[in-house]
Write a protein that holds these residues in place. Structure first.
Motif, PDB file in Angstrom:
ATOM      1  N   GLU A  34     105.350   7.499 -56.644  1.00 26.98           N
ATOM      2  CA  GLU A  34     106.757   7.655 -56.280  1.00 26.98           C
ATOM      3  C   GLU A  34     106.932   7.626 -54.763  1.00 26.98           C
ATOM      4  O   GLU A  34     107.932   7.114 -54.253  1.00 26.98           O
ATOM      5  CB  GLU A  34     107.313   8.964 -56.842  1.00 26.98           C
ATOM      6  CG  GLU A  34     107.523   8.976 -58.339  1.00 26.98           C
ATOM      7  CD  GLU A  34     108.685   8.097 -58.767  1.00 26.98           C
ATOM      8  OE1 GLU A  34     109.635   7.939 -57.980  1.00 26.98           O
ATOM      9  OE2 GLU A  34     108.634   7.565 -59.891  1.00 26.98           O
ATOM     10  N   SER A 160     113.112  15.062 -53.417  1.00 27.69           N
ATOM     11  CA  SER A 160     113.622  14.592 -54.700  1.00 27.69           C
ATOM     12  C   SER A 160     112.493  14.115 -55.609  1.00 27.69           C
ATOM     13  O   SER A 160     112.453  14.451 -56.797  1.00 27.69           O
ATOM     14  CB  SER A 160     114.621  13.461 -54.462  1.00 27.69           C
ATOM     15  OG  SER A 160     115.071  12.928 -55.684  1.00 27.69           O
ATOM     16  N   ALA A 161     111.567  13.326 -55.053  1.00 27.09           N
ATOM     17  CA  ALA A 161     110.440  12.838 -55.853  1.00 27.09           C
ATOM     18  C   ALA A 161     109.579  13.995 -56.339  1.00 27.09           C
ATOM     19  O   ALA A 161     109.153  14.040 -57.505  1.00 27.09           O
ATOM     20  CB  ALA A 161     109.603  11.858 -55.030  1.00 27.09           C
ATOM     21  N   TYR A 162     109.331  14.952 -55.466  1.00 27.74           N
ATOM     22  CA  TYR A 162     108.519  16.110 -55.832  1.00 27.74           C
ATOM     23  C   TYR A 162     109.176  16.911 -56.954  1.00 27.74           C
ATOM     24  O   TYR A 162     108.526  17.281 -57.942  1.00 27.74           O
ATOM     25  CB  TYR A 162     108.301  16.993 -54.605  1.00 27.74           C
ATOM     26  CG  TYR A 162     107.485  18.238 -54.893  1.00 27.74           C
ATOM     27  CD1 TYR A 162     106.115  18.249 -54.694  1.00 27.74           C
ATOM     28  CD2 TYR A 162     108.089  19.396 -55.377  1.00 27.74           C
ATOM     29  CE1 TYR A 162     105.361  19.386 -54.965  1.00 27.74           C
ATOM     30  CE2 TYR A 162     107.357  20.534 -55.652  1.00 27.74           C
ATOM     31  CZ  TYR A 162     105.996  20.518 -55.438  1.00 27.74           C
ATOM     32  OH  TYR A 162     105.254  21.648 -55.723  1.00 27.74           O
ATOM     33  N   ALA A 163     110.471  17.193 -56.813  1.00 27.07           N
ATOM     34  CA  ALA A 163     111.171  18.004 -57.804  1.00 27.07           C
ATOM     35  C   ALA A 163     111.148  17.346 -59.174  1.00 27.07           C
ATOM     36  O   ALA A 163     110.958  18.002 -60.206  1.00 27.07           O
ATOM     37  CB  ALA A 163     112.608  18.246 -57.356  1.00 27.07           C
ATOM     38  N   THR A 164     111.333  16.032 -59.213  1.00 27.11           N
ATOM     39  CA  THR A 164     111.331  15.306 -60.480  1.00 27.11           C
ATOM     40  C   THR A 164     109.986  15.421 -61.174  1.00 27.11           C
ATOM     41  O   THR A 164     109.898  15.722 -62.370  1.00 27.11           O
ATOM     42  CB  THR A 164     111.671  13.827 -60.241  1.00 27.11           C
ATOM     43  OG1 THR A 164     112.983  13.728 -59.684  1.00 27.11           O
ATOM     44  CG2 THR A 164     111.628  13.052 -61.549  1.00 27.11           C
ATOM     45  N   VAL A 165     108.915  15.211 -60.425  1.00 26.43           N
ATOM     46  CA  VAL A 165     107.570  15.249 -61.011  1.00 26.43           C
ATOM     47  C   VAL A 165     107.182  16.675 -61.380  1.00 26.43           C
ATOM     48  O   VAL A 165     106.596  16.914 -62.456  1.00 26.43           O
ATOM     49  CB  VAL A 165     106.549  14.637 -60.026  1.00 26.43           C
ATOM     50  CG1 VAL A 165     105.125  14.823 -60.545  1.00 26.43           C
ATOM     51  CG2 VAL A 165     106.840  13.158 -59.807  1.00 26.43           C
ATOM     52  N   ARG A 167     108.841  19.140 -62.441  1.00 32.72           N
ATOM     53  CA  ARG A 167     109.486  19.668 -63.642  1.00 32.72           C
ATOM     54  C   ARG A 167     109.037  18.955 -64.914  1.00 32.72           C
ATOM     55  O   ARG A 167     109.456  19.317 -66.004  1.00 32.72           O
ATOM     56  CB  ARG A 167     111.009  19.578 -63.505  1.00 32.72           C
ATOM     57  CG  ARG A 167     111.544  20.487 -62.412  1.00 32.72           C
ATOM     58  CD  ARG A 167     113.036  20.665 -62.477  1.00 32.72           C
ATOM     59  NE  ARG A 167     113.512  21.575 -61.435  1.00 32.72           N
ATOM     60  CZ  ARG A 167     113.472  22.890 -61.506  1.00 32.72           C
ATOM     61  NH1 ARG A 167     112.986  23.468 -62.599  1.00 32.72           N
ATOM     62  NH2 ARG A 167     113.910  23.653 -60.518  1.00 32.72           N
ATOM     63  N   GLN A 168     108.179  17.954 -64.786  1.00 37.55           N
ATOM     64  CA  GLN A 168     107.717  17.217 -65.951  1.00 37.55           C
ATOM     65  C   GLN A 168     106.369  17.699 -66.477  1.00 37.55           C
ATOM     66  O   GLN A 168     105.895  17.216 -67.491  1.00 37.55           O
ATOM     67  CB  GLN A 168     107.606  15.719 -65.613  1.00 37.55           C
ATOM     68  CG  GLN A 168     108.947  15.055 -65.368  1.00 37.55           C
ATOM     69  CD  GLN A 168     108.812  13.608 -64.952  1.00 37.55           C
ATOM     70  OE1 GLN A 168     107.700  13.103 -64.757  1.00 37.55           O
ATOM     71  NE2 GLN A 168     109.940  12.926 -64.811  1.00 37.55           N
TER      72      GLN A 168
END
Length: 250
Positions: A34, A160-165, A167-168
């Motif tokens: 990402e 943003s990229a960090y937060a998305t990953v 939480r997965q």
């Protein structure tokens, strides 16, 4: 930017807090892609430091190692003694042996471990042009540690990229990002300038030169593995460690 200290303690007060990143090769790999690392690289678990058959499962060469470990009292005391004898690092630009980011974001030590892994040694050549990571380096490399830390802290694309990953992942994450976690991440990389192996930890005063070892072009060489073994030995029986290697994606 130095985190403010709580009154009467040495504990920093961070201005920004992230939820922790699961110590798993899949989210680590997803995040580097990402941020702009080419699909040629990925993270993979290192399941043994001593078993040749298990080590053989890891593609070679390994470009960096990320060690995940519990922040025990023994570790904190040892770290405090070592840091008391060191000066603050003020490197920047072409004079740096390695690229180091000072940690000013709470619970984001996984992110700092990732950045240290992909921004140093041969891995750096796998950063895509005009990517989030390439622009971060272009803006931050000439800056001294405090200013570079601020550039990273304010980077909305990275956040943003960090937060998305984050939480997965399969692990349960704290509902409150300000909740402390008990694990820390340290990265070992090889300087492309001197060939020395460096321990990179954003919570330290700067990079730590661990010397030059035969065969250290591969971070799973015996000398590099001994650095990891020393970390574990100091914990006196605590086996709650894990290790990932940054390798070519087969």
């Amino acid at each position: 930017m130095e985190p403010e200290s709580a009154l009467g303690t040495n504990k920093p007060i961070y201005r920004k807090h992230f939820i922790p990143l699961e110590s798993n090769p899949e989210p680590f790999t997803e995040l580097i892609h990402e941020l702009g690392i080419l699909p040629s690289l990925c993270f993979q678990d290192v399941l043994s430091l001593d078993d040749p058959e298990l080590l053989a499962f890891v593609p070679r060469p390994a470009f960096a190692l990320v060690l995940i470990f519990p922040t025990s009292d023994a570790y904190q005391n040892q770290k405090a003694m070592e840091e008391a004898m060191r000066n603050e690092y003020h490197g920047s630009g072409d004079g740096e042996e390695v690229v180091w980011f000072k940690q000013t974001i709470n619970n984001a030590c996984g992110l700092y471990g990732i950045l240290h892994a992909v921004c140093n040694g041969a891995a750096r050549s796998y950063i895509a042009s005009d990517s989030t990571l390439s622009k971060l380096l272009e803006e931050g490399l000439s800056l001294q540690p405090d200013e570079r830390a601020k550039i990273l802290e304010d980077n909305e694309e990275v956040e943003s990229a960090y937060a998305t990953v984050a939480r997965q992942g399969d692990s349960e994450v704290p509902e409150n990002p300000e909740d402390e976690v008990d694990f820390h991440y340290v990265c070992f990389v090889r300087s492309s300038k001197s060939g020395h192996i460096y321990e990179l930890d954003g919570d330290r005063k700067g990079p730590i030169d661990r010397g030059k070892f035969e065969g250290a072009e591969d971070m799973l060489s015996e000398g590099c593995l001994n650095l990891v073994r020393d970390f574990i030995t100091k914990e006196k029986g605590n086996l709650n460690f894990s290790l990932m290697a940054l390798v070519l994606n087969e």
